[in-house]
Design an enzyme around this catalytic site. Structure first.
Site, PDB file in Angstrom:
ATOM      1  N   LYS A   8       0.758  -1.103  -0.041  1.00 53.91           N
ATOM      2  CA  LYS A   8      -0.008   0.057   0.022  1.00 53.91           C
ATOM      3  C   LYS A   8       0.887   1.227  -0.021  1.00 53.91           C
ATOM      4  CE  LYS A   8      -2.298   1.621   3.752  1.00 53.91           C
ATOM      5  NZ  LYS A   8      -1.973   3.113   3.735  1.00 53.91           N
ATOM      6  N   ASP A  68      -3.703   4.332  -1.188  1.00 57.33           N
ATOM      7  CA  ASP A  68      -4.609   4.810  -0.369  1.00 57.33           C
ATOM      8  C   ASP A  68      -4.550   6.146  -0.300  1.00 57.33           C
ATOM      9  OD1 ASP A  68      -6.064   4.823   2.156  1.00 57.33           O
ATOM     10  OD2 ASP A  68      -4.329   4.189   3.294  1.00 57.33           O
ATOM     11  N   LYS A 103      -7.605   8.233  -0.325  1.00 57.27           N
ATOM     12  CA  LYS A 103      -8.796   8.556   0.277  1.00 57.27           C
ATOM     13  C   LYS A 103      -9.290   9.627  -0.303  1.00 57.27           C
ATOM     14  CE  LYS A 103      -7.334   6.618   4.661  1.00 57.27           C
ATOM     15  NZ  LYS A 103      -5.957   6.162   4.529  1.00 57.27           N
ATOM     16  N   THR A 118     -10.235   3.700  11.257  1.00 56.34           N
ATOM     17  CA  THR A 118     -10.050   2.857  12.409  1.00 56.34           C
ATOM     18  C   THR A 118      -9.418   3.731  13.481  1.00 56.34           C
ATOM     19  OG1 THR A 118      -8.094   2.316  11.233  1.00 56.34           O
ATOM     20  CG2 THR A 118      -9.856   0.708  11.249  1.00 56.34           C
ATOM     21  N   ARG A 133       2.733  -0.332  10.801  1.00 55.37           N
ATOM     22  CA  ARG A 133       3.899  -0.498  12.116  1.00 55.37           C
ATOM     23  C   ARG A 133       4.270  -1.818  12.418  1.00 55.37           C
ATOM     24  NH1 ARG A 133       1.031   4.701  14.266  1.00 55.37           N
ATOM     25  NH2 ARG A 133      -0.817   3.611  13.443  1.00 55.37           N
TER      26      ARG A 133
HETATM   27  O1  C5P Z   1       0.822   1.209  10.938  1.00 58.19           O
HETATM   28  P1  C5P Z   1      -0.619   0.757  10.866  1.00 58.19           P
HETATM   29  O2  C5P Z   1      -0.793  -0.660  10.794  1.00 58.19           O
HETATM   30  O3  C5P Z   1      -1.699   1.426  11.956  1.00 58.19           O
HETATM   31  O4  C5P Z   1      -1.164   1.401   9.513  1.00 58.19           O
HETATM   32  C1  C5P Z   1      -2.423   1.338   8.882  1.00 58.19           C
HETATM   33  C2  C5P Z   1      -2.294   2.011   7.727  1.00 58.19           C
HETATM   34  O5  C5P Z   1      -3.598   1.930   7.098  1.00 58.19           O
HETATM   35  C3  C5P Z   1      -1.917   3.316   7.537  1.00 58.19           C
HETATM   36  O6  C5P Z   1      -1.351   3.528   6.073  1.00 58.19           O
HETATM   37  C4  C5P Z   1      -3.184   4.306   7.439  1.00 58.19           C
HETATM   38  O7  C5P Z   1      -3.223   5.457   6.724  1.00 58.19           O
HETATM   39  C5  C5P Z   1      -4.140   3.341   6.672  1.00 58.19           C
HETATM   40  N1  C5P Z   1      -5.792   3.433   6.831  1.00 58.19           N
HETATM   41  C6  C5P Z   1      -6.153   3.409   8.274  1.00 58.19           C
HETATM   42  N2  C5P Z   1      -7.484   3.685   8.390  1.00 58.19           N
HETATM   43  C7  C5P Z   1      -8.227   3.675   7.346  1.00 58.19           C
HETATM   44  C8  C5P Z   1      -7.698   3.661   6.299  1.00 58.19           C
HETATM   45  C9  C5P Z   1      -6.187   3.592   6.175  1.00 58.19           C
HETATM   46  O8  C5P Z   1      -5.454   3.212   9.291  1.00 58.19           O
HETATM   47  N3  C5P Z   1      -9.571   3.561   7.539  1.00 58.19           N
END
Ligand code: C5P
Length: 229
Positions: free
Chosen positions: A33, A60, A62, A119, A210
């Site tokens: 992503k 991504d 958005k 989230t 992460r």
């Molecule tokens: O590091 P982590 O596992 O929290 O990363 C989650 C990824 O998913 C980030 O790149 C974040 O921008 C993306 N994301 C998110 N929630 C959403 C859509 C995308 O956390 N609703």
């Protein structure tokens, strides 16, 4: 053709760091992503480089703007050869329909996904922006709007996956960030689940950042997540 469930978020500040991790990943094993930080710093070139390496790329960004602008942005994203892209369902049905028309529905068209509630959003933030009631009701309403606008699925919390699968059907794609293997740091995410829980809840794809990218050994972290599934 393999159908990897894990999408590794390449949340890095430059192309070299992103490609350094990507080059350790077999594109048959995981998707990748590209989000706002990497894209803003490295531009479409990093997307092309990942596509050329054989990766399915989820762009991504958005999109959330007037319908005309979102349609044009989605067409530009599709031209990059990405596998999946997304818009904010809060932009409304006219905006989502414009995105759908721009992306098309051919066999090689990217999957078009709508972000419901982030989230990272907790109840206090939900109320602060003027939304009321249960967060899950809002997620369901936004997901219904996405389906009505012919989107292929939504980004949601894995905590909402079972409800959305039951209400919208098993073919409606559920893409879930906020994935945290047992014992890992939650960071700014609030509505989290472990990878195995998320898949059994009905999630089609797990977006993981992460827990892999910030691990001392990212490939070992990916392997441990695969083993847990
Ligand atoms: O590091 P982590 O596992 O929290 O990363 C989650 C990824 O998913 C980030 O790149 C974040 O921008 C993306 N994301 C998110 N929630 C959403 C859509 C995308 O956390 N609703």
């Amino acid at each position: 053709m393999s159908d990897p469930k894990i999408i590794v978020a390449l949340d890095y500040p430059d192309t070299n760091s992103a490609l350094a991790l990507a080059d350790q990943i077999d594109p048959q094993r995981a998707r990748v992503k590209v989000g706002k930080e990497l894209f803003t710093r490295s531009g479409p070139d990093v997307v092309r480089q990942l596509v050329n390496r054989g990766f399915d790329v989820f762009l991504d960004l958005k999109y959330h703007d007037i319908p005309h602008t979102v349609g044009r942005a989605c067409a530009a994203a599709a031209d990059l050869g990405v596998w999946m892209l997304n818009v904010h369902t809060l932009g409304g049905t006219a905006m989502m329909q414009s995105a759908r028309a721009a992306v098309g529905r051919d066999a090689d068209s990217p999957l078009l996904i709508g972000v419901t509630l982030l989230t990272s959003m907790d109840q206090a933030t939900f109320e602060q922006i003027g939304l009321t009631g249960k967060m899950s009701d809002t997620v369901l309403r936004l997901a219904n709007m996405a389906k009505h606008s012919q989107l292929d699925g939504v980004v949601c919390s894995a905590q909402e996956a079972t409800m959305l699968r039951d209400e919208l059907g098993a073919d409606f794609q559920l893409v879930t960030p906020g994935i945290r293997p047992a014992g890992s740091e939650r960071g700014d995410q609030h509505r989290t689940m472990t990878p195995a829980q998320a898949l059994s809840a009905g999630s089609h794809y797990l977006v993981i950042g992460r827990p892999i990218s910030a691990a001392p050994d990212p490939m070992q972290a990916l392997q441990a997540i695969e083993n847990s599934l």
